[in-house]
Design a protein around this motif. Structure first.
Motif, PDB file in Angstrom:
ATOM      1  N   GLN A  28       0.830  -1.211   0.000  1.00 62.65           N
ATOM      2  CA  GLN A  28       0.000   0.000   0.000  1.00 62.65           C
ATOM      3  C   GLN A  28       0.860   1.255   0.000  1.00 62.65           C
ATOM      4  O   GLN A  28       0.620   2.189  -0.771  1.00 62.65           O
ATOM      5  N   ALA A  29       1.878   1.257   0.867  1.00 57.19           N
ATOM      6  CA  ALA A  29       2.738   2.429   0.949  1.00 57.19           C
ATOM      7  C   ALA A  29       3.541   2.607  -0.343  1.00 57.19           C
ATOM      8  O   ALA A  29       3.655   3.724  -0.878  1.00 57.19           O
ATOM      9  N   GLY A  30       4.086   1.494  -0.854  1.00 57.17           N
ATOM     10  CA  GLY A  30       4.879   1.590  -2.080  1.00 57.17           C
ATOM     11  C   GLY A  30       4.039   2.003  -3.275  1.00 57.17           C
ATOM     12  O   GLY A  30       4.464   2.835  -4.094  1.00 57.17           O
ATOM     13  N   GLY A  31       2.837   1.419  -3.393  1.00 56.38           N
ATOM     14  CA  GLY A  31       1.957   1.795  -4.499  1.00 56.38           C
ATOM     15  C   GLY A  31       1.522   3.246  -4.429  1.00 56.38           C
ATOM     16  O   GLY A  31       1.478   3.955  -5.455  1.00 56.38           O
ATOM     17  N   SER A  32       1.189   3.712  -3.226  1.00 59.95           N
ATOM     18  CA  SER A  32       0.773   5.102  -3.059  1.00 59.95           C
ATOM     19  C   SER A  32       1.908   6.054  -3.414  1.00 59.95           C
ATOM     20  O   SER A  32       1.708   7.066  -4.107  1.00 59.95           O
ATOM     21  N   TRP A  33       3.120   5.733  -2.952  1.00 61.58           N
ATOM     22  CA  TRP A  33       4.264   6.603  -3.251  1.00 61.58           C
ATOM     23  C   TRP A  33       4.538   6.645  -4.748  1.00 61.58           C
ATOM     24  O   TRP A  33       4.808   7.707  -5.315  1.00 61.58           O
ATOM     25  N   GLN A  81      -5.057   5.249  -2.556  1.00 58.99           N
ATOM     26  CA  GLN A  81      -4.444   5.395  -1.229  1.00 58.99           C
ATOM     27  C   GLN A  81      -5.462   5.305  -0.100  1.00 58.99           C
ATOM     28  O   GLN A  81      -5.238   4.601   0.893  1.00 58.99           O
ATOM     29  N   ILE A  82      -6.582   5.998  -0.225  1.00 57.89           N
ATOM     30  CA  ILE A  82      -7.570   5.982   0.861  1.00 57.89           C
ATOM     31  C   ILE A  82      -8.265   4.626   0.980  1.00 57.89           C
ATOM     32  O   ILE A  82      -8.293   4.032   2.069  1.00 57.89           O
ATOM     33  N   PRO A  83      -8.856   4.060  -0.105  1.00 56.01           N
ATOM     34  CA  PRO A  83      -9.522   2.752   0.054  1.00 56.01           C
ATOM     35  C   PRO A  83      -8.577   1.649   0.515  1.00 56.01           C
ATOM     36  O   PRO A  83      -8.893   0.888   1.433  1.00 56.01           O
ATOM     37  N   PHE A  84      -7.412   1.546  -0.141  1.00 57.09           N
ATOM     38  CA  PHE A  84      -6.454   0.508   0.226  1.00 57.09           C
ATOM     39  C   PHE A  84      -5.923   0.757   1.639  1.00 57.09           C
ATOM     40  O   PHE A  84      -5.724  -0.164   2.419  1.00 57.09           O
TER      41      PHE A  84
END
Length: 348
Positions: A28-33, A81-84
């Motif tokens: 989640q963090a890597g995808g959002s970044w 970012q918010i849903p995940f």
């Protein structure tokens, strides 16, 4: 719909391990970044800022001090970012709650592992009111304050003393199985008391424990029948054996009224002055028993009863002559309102 989503999240959380949950968090963090970086959100992709910003978003705190400024960045936050993040945060809270509840239940059901304990007191056996009395007496003694008390039972029951944090609970399949004894930390326990459901259980348990306990641990066993007490005393000299002395107490009460009350108070830490033991420091040198008798009474309002040179107390000598020499390492038995520490006494 909300109820269905909650149940789905609960089932997902139960199946997730902490390792898998951390992997999902990193995804989640890597995808959002990555999405924010592709959207040109330079401020939000700074490492320190992103860590803070992502934590604020997935925890739904939303301080508002950082937010996307590009249209693509807003779409990335809204759709990914918010849903995940909410899914990850909800799973983390659920997993944490599940772990804490499981930990508490293991302690209450007696399944916890206490092999890391050291210097603790082990109580083997459950006899209702008698065991409750033993626990209360141990907790009332200052010598037990720094020690964990671990109650070990074989009955199907839950922790009988949840309101007493110093008392832990272990339900065992057997009092003699090596794996079970390792789970309760037998080899590192300092004191062991065996009070089985019956004398047969007490005998077999004591025989097993006497061979497996630490050499410096003090073992005690209680019997109803004097014959079985004598049998254990014969085969296990490292176990201090006690048995019912009802006849002796009755005779003493008959011949010397009040004797039974004295006996009750001497052995109870809940009724005022009681019996304690202390070891004379090796540095104390050679002392006269009469001098110690006077010193204990004048300085600590304590009455000396006798001496013993063995840690087991098997050579105890009551009321020795006043000129008896007491050397370092000797154990003194005394009656006092509270337990004395060696540093409180002037041994010179």
């Amino acid at each position: 719909m909300f109820h269905l989503l909650t149940r789905l999240l609960y089932r997902l959380t139960r199946r997730l391990s902490w390792h898998n949950l951390l992997v999902i968090l990193f995804l989640q963090a890597g995808g959002s970044w990555l999405l924010l970086s592709l959207a040109g959100e330079q401020e939000l992709t700074e490492p320190s800022v992103f860590f803070y910003y992502n934590a604020v978003v997935i925890s739904t705190v939303g301080f508002g001090d950082y937010s996307p400024v590009t249209e693509a960045g807003r779409w990335a936050v809204a759709l990914f970012q918010i849903p995940f993040g909410l899914l990850v945060f909800g799973s983390f809270i659920g997993k944490l709650t599940q772990t804490l509840v499981s930990w508490v239940r293991r302690g209450m059901s007696g399944k916890a592992d206490y092999s890391h304990f050291s210097g603790h007191t082990l109580l083997f056996g459950w006899n209702g009111a008698q065991t409750e009395r033993i626990v209360d007496l141990l907790l009332a003694d200052s010598a037990s304050h720094a020690q964990e008390i671990l109650l070990c039972v074989t009955q199907e029951m839950e922790h009988p003393f949840p309101e007493k944090p110093a008392v832990k609970f272990a339900r065992l399949h057997s009092f003699t199985h090596p794996d079970e004894l390792a789970r309760v930390g037998l080899k590192s326990a300092s004191r062991v008391l065996v009070d089985g459901e019956d004398d047969d259980q007490t005998l077999t348990t004591s025989l097993a424990l006497s061979a497996k306990a630490a050499p410096n641990a003090h073992l005690c066993a209680w019997f109803t029948e004097a014959s079985k007490a004598e049998l254990l005393r014969l085969h296990c000299p490292n176990v201090e054996v006690s048995s019912s002395k009802e006849a002796e107490i009755l005779v003493r009460s008959l011949q010397d009224p009040g004797a039974s009350l004295i006996q009750e108070q001497i052995f109870s830490t809940l009724l005022g002055p009681t019996l304690y033991r202390i070891q004379v420091p090796q540095s104390a040198g050679d002392l006269a028993y009469a001098d110690l008798l006077s010193r204990f009474k004048q300085q600590h309002n304590a009455t000396l009863l006798g001496t013993s040179t063995l840690a087991s107390g098997q050579d105890i000598e009551l009321n020795p002559a006043g000129d008896t020499r007491v050397s370092g390492g000797t154990f003194l038995y005394y009656i006092c309102p509270e337990r004395l520490q060696s540093t409180q006494i002037s041994w010179e």
